[in-house]
Design a protein around this motif. Structure first.
Motif, PDB file in Angstrom:
ATOM      1  N   LEU A  25     -34.002 -21.509  -5.092  1.00  0.00           N
ATOM      2  CA  LEU A  25     -34.222 -21.151  -3.592  1.00  0.00           C
ATOM      3  C   LEU A  25     -35.750 -21.800  -3.249  1.00  0.00           C
ATOM      4  O   LEU A  25     -35.972 -22.450  -2.229  1.00  0.00           O
ATOM      5  N   ALA A  26     -36.683 -21.590  -4.171  1.00  0.00           N
ATOM      6  CA  ALA A  26     -37.958 -21.714  -3.682  1.00  0.00           C
ATOM      7  C   ALA A  26     -38.123 -23.363  -3.865  1.00  0.00           C
ATOM      8  O   ALA A  26     -38.907 -23.768  -2.936  1.00  0.00           O
ATOM      9  N   ARG A  27     -37.518 -24.034  -4.549  1.00  0.00           N
ATOM     10  CA  ARG A  27     -37.592 -25.580  -4.825  1.00  0.00           C
ATOM     11  C   ARG A  27     -36.950 -26.285  -3.473  1.00  0.00           C
ATOM     12  O   ARG A  27     -37.572 -27.223  -2.888  1.00  0.00           O
ATOM     13  N   VAL A  28     -36.158 -25.684  -2.958  1.00  0.00           N
ATOM     14  CA  VAL A  28     -35.333 -26.114  -1.696  1.00  0.00           C
ATOM     15  C   VAL A  28     -36.340 -25.872  -0.424  1.00  0.00           C
ATOM     16  O   VAL A  28     -36.306 -26.694   0.400  1.00  0.00           O
ATOM     17  N   LEU A  29     -36.570 -24.611  -0.136  1.00  0.00           N
ATOM     18  CA  LEU A  29     -37.103 -24.499   0.956  1.00  0.00           C
ATOM     19  C   LEU A  29     -38.790 -24.945   1.241  1.00  0.00           C
ATOM     20  O   LEU A  29     -39.705 -24.763   0.142  1.00  0.00           O
ATOM     21  N   LEU A  57     -42.808 -12.699  -9.770  1.00  0.00           N
ATOM     22  CA  LEU A  57     -42.258 -14.285  -9.571  1.00  0.00           C
ATOM     23  C   LEU A  57     -42.151 -14.718  -8.102  1.00  0.00           C
ATOM     24  O   LEU A  57     -42.101 -15.731  -7.654  1.00  0.00           O
ATOM     25  N   ALA A  58     -41.489 -13.495  -7.356  1.00  0.00           N
ATOM     26  CA  ALA A  58     -41.225 -14.036  -5.962  1.00  0.00           C
ATOM     27  C   ALA A  58     -42.353 -14.331  -5.148  1.00  0.00           C
ATOM     28  O   ALA A  58     -42.341 -15.310  -4.506  1.00  0.00           O
ATOM     29  N   THR A  59     -43.605 -13.765  -5.269  1.00  0.00           N
ATOM     30  CA  THR A  59     -44.926 -14.226  -4.854  1.00  0.00           C
ATOM     31  C   THR A  59     -45.273 -15.347  -5.210  1.00  0.00           C
ATOM     32  O   THR A  59     -45.806 -16.131  -4.663  1.00  0.00           O
ATOM     33  N   ARG A  60     -45.351 -15.455  -6.485  1.00  0.00           N
ATOM     34  CA  ARG A  60     -45.567 -17.121  -7.113  1.00  0.00           C
ATOM     35  C   ARG A  60     -44.849 -17.955  -6.398  1.00  0.00           C
ATOM     36  O   ARG A  60     -45.234 -19.208  -6.538  1.00  0.00           O
ATOM     37  N   PHE A  61     -43.547 -17.835  -6.182  1.00  0.00           N
ATOM     38  CA  PHE A  61     -42.816 -18.847  -5.515  1.00  0.00           C
ATOM     39  C   PHE A  61     -42.861 -19.092  -4.153  1.00  0.00           C
ATOM     40  O   PHE A  61     -42.511 -19.984  -3.635  1.00  0.00           O
ATOM     41  N   GLY A  62     -43.817 -18.124  -3.579  1.00  0.00           N
ATOM     42  CA  GLY A  62     -44.240 -18.311  -2.205  1.00  0.00           C
ATOM     43  C   GLY A  62     -43.404 -17.581  -1.246  1.00  0.00           C
ATOM     44  O   GLY A  62     -43.597 -18.017   0.042  1.00  0.00           O
ATOM     45  N   PHE A  63     -42.693 -16.796  -1.517  1.00  0.00           N
ATOM     46  CA  PHE A  63     -41.876 -15.821  -0.598  1.00  0.00           C
ATOM     47  C   PHE A  63     -42.898 -14.874   0.052  1.00  0.00           C
ATOM     48  O   PHE A  63     -43.583 -14.278  -0.520  1.00  0.00           O
ATOM     49  N   GLY A  64     -42.741 -14.982   1.322  1.00  0.00           N
ATOM     50  CA  GLY A  64     -43.747 -13.967   2.177  1.00  0.00           C
ATOM     51  C   GLY A  64     -43.305 -12.803   2.121  1.00  0.00           C
ATOM     52  O   GLY A  64     -44.413 -11.645   2.354  1.00  0.00           O
ATOM     53  N   SER A  65     -42.152 -11.990   1.654  1.00  0.00           N
ATOM     54  CA  SER A  65     -41.960 -10.585   1.476  1.00  0.00           C
ATOM     55  C   SER A  65     -40.996 -10.413   0.476  1.00  0.00           C
ATOM     56  O   SER A  65     -39.994 -11.108   0.127  1.00  0.00           O
ATOM     57  N   PHE A  66     -41.127  -9.343  -0.410  1.00  0.00           N
ATOM     58  CA  PHE A  66     -40.282  -8.729  -1.504  1.00  0.00           C
ATOM     59  C   PHE A  66     -40.150  -7.367  -1.332  1.00  0.00           C
ATOM     60  O   PHE A  66     -41.197  -6.546  -1.310  1.00  0.00           O
ATOM     61  N   ASP A  67     -38.914  -6.818  -1.577  1.00  0.00           N
ATOM     62  CA  ASP A  67     -38.702  -5.427  -1.956  1.00  0.00           C
ATOM     63  C   ASP A  67     -37.638  -5.298  -2.689  1.00  0.00           C
ATOM     64  O   ASP A  67     -36.724  -5.996  -2.661  1.00  0.00           O
ATOM     65  N   LEU A  68     -37.558  -4.172  -3.384  1.00  0.00           N
ATOM     66  CA  LEU A  68     -36.452  -3.883  -4.383  1.00  0.00           C
ATOM     67  C   LEU A  68     -36.146  -2.310  -4.463  1.00  0.00           C
ATOM     68  O   LEU A  68     -37.281  -1.655  -4.445  1.00  0.00           O
ATOM     69  N   ARG A  69     -35.149  -2.005  -4.287  1.00  0.00           N
ATOM     70  CA  ARG A  69     -34.676  -0.667  -4.599  1.00  0.00           C
ATOM     71  C   ARG A  69     -33.630  -0.230  -5.673  1.00  0.00           C
ATOM     72  O   ARG A  69     -32.613  -1.190  -5.717  1.00  0.00           O
ATOM     73  N   TRP A  70     -33.931   0.647  -6.269  1.00  0.00           N
ATOM     74  CA  TRP A  70     -32.456   1.323  -7.066  1.00  0.00           C
ATOM     75  C   TRP A  70     -31.573   2.002  -6.189  1.00  0.00           C
ATOM     76  O   TRP A  70     -31.870   2.668  -5.539  1.00  0.00           O
ATOM     77  N   ALA A  71     -30.469   1.618  -6.691  1.00  0.00           N
ATOM     78  CA  ALA A  71     -29.134   1.944  -5.763  1.00  0.00           C
ATOM     79  C   ALA A  71     -28.032   2.440  -6.781  1.00  0.00           C
ATOM     80  O   ALA A  71     -27.757   1.898  -7.886  1.00  0.00           O
TER      81      ALA A  71
END
Length: 300
Positions: A25-29, A57-71
């Motif tokens: 995804l990061a390569r394409v955008l 890794l999401a930050t390194r790829f340049g995504f502006g926001s990341f969040d993770l939750r256990w569910a």
């Protein structure tokens, strides 16, 4: 400008493949689009170390926001097919508008490789519809393994579209209706489930009709792996194989012959996938996480 988040459901078994999907995804955008895009992850069992690695890794790829939750999936989750699928797949119904934090969610399975911009289906997506691609191996209800027992009881449903659940384009305002609809569909349709959460989703769509068909290039099955061993896909699709990766916006490695497994035939797209996986592993190593083992592929 349409603002959206990419959603993934990840467990320890599919962590590295999910990171490969993120890398593709990061390569394409373009840089600006990555900065505006969010990544949202639901997980059943990721360790905190691996969750931190995914965030870094999401930050390194340049995504502006990341969040993770256990569910945890709902207690009604049905696992009829467990050959290579885990109950984590049911977490896709647990995304909420508050967690996504964007007007749109693009859900992506962890066994995919992004080749081109997969956000464009949002341009024509109605506000009250879920964007999905028909399943190439079973495009209509009653064909192949697409809810065949349902058509025995409800023959009038034979021939209705049947959709693959590996890619969604969804207004986040619809997420509660999807979750509620799937829950209600299971109350009366549990005996028809074979493809787990995908069947549950299709049962709801048959009753509700809240679907917008998306062109196949946005969820293209990779066939060449299967055709190296047998011509069985020809029973379901006339397409021999994808001539080159640029014909697809997203390659979906359905079935048990995953491209990261040493036993999988080495086709053009398997080689492409492994190149992305090697690049992802290099990025992980730079972060200092040494807990990932590089697959040992035989040279062919």
């Amino acid at each position: 400008m349409i603002v959206y988040a990419f959603g993934l459901c990840v467990d320890e078994r599919y962590l590295l493949p999910a990171l490969v999907t993120l890398e593709s995804l990061a390569r394409v955008l373009p840089t600006a689009d990555r900065r505006d895009a969010a990544v949202r992850v639901l997980t059943l069992d990721l360790t905190r170390q691996h969750a931190a690695t995914m965030a870094d890794l999401a930050t390194r790829f340049g995504f502006g926001s990341f969040d993770l939750r256990w569910a945890r999936p709902a207690a009604t989750a049905v696992m009829a097919d467990t050959a290579y699928i885990t109950v984590t797949a049911w977490l896709r119904f647990q995304f909420t508008p508050a967690f996504v934090g964007r007007p749109y969610l693009i859900y992506v399975d962890a066994d995919t490789l992004v080749i081109d911009d997969i956000s464009t289906p949002l341009d024509g997506l109605p506000a009250d519809r879920l964007g999905l691609v028909t399943d190439e191996f079973a495009p209509t209800v009653g064909r192949g393994q697409a809810l065949p027992r349902l058509t025995h009881d409800r023959p009038e449903l034979a021939g209705r579209p049947y959709f693959n659940g590996g890619m969604w384009w969804a207004p986040t305002a619809m997420l509660a209706a999807v979750r509620r609809g799937v829950r209600n569909a299971l109350k009366t349709g549990r005996r028809y489930i074979f493809h787990n959460d995908q069947d549950a989703l299709n049962l709801w769509l048959l009753a509700d009709g809240s679907v917008h068909a998306v062109p196949r290039r946005f969820n293209t099955f990779e066939l060449a792996r299967f055709l190296e061993r047998s011509d069985w896909p020809h029973r379901y699709t006339p397409r021999s194989r994808t001539p080159n990766a640029t014909d697809a916006a997203l390659l979906h490695f359905v079935g048990s012959a995953k491209p990261w497994l040493p036993s999988t035939p080495v086709t053009q797209h398997v080689r492409l996938y492994r190149n992305h996986m090697n690049a992802t592993l290099r990025q992980i190593q730079r972060l200092g996480d040494l807990s990932f083992d590089a697959p040992r592929w035989r040279r062919r």
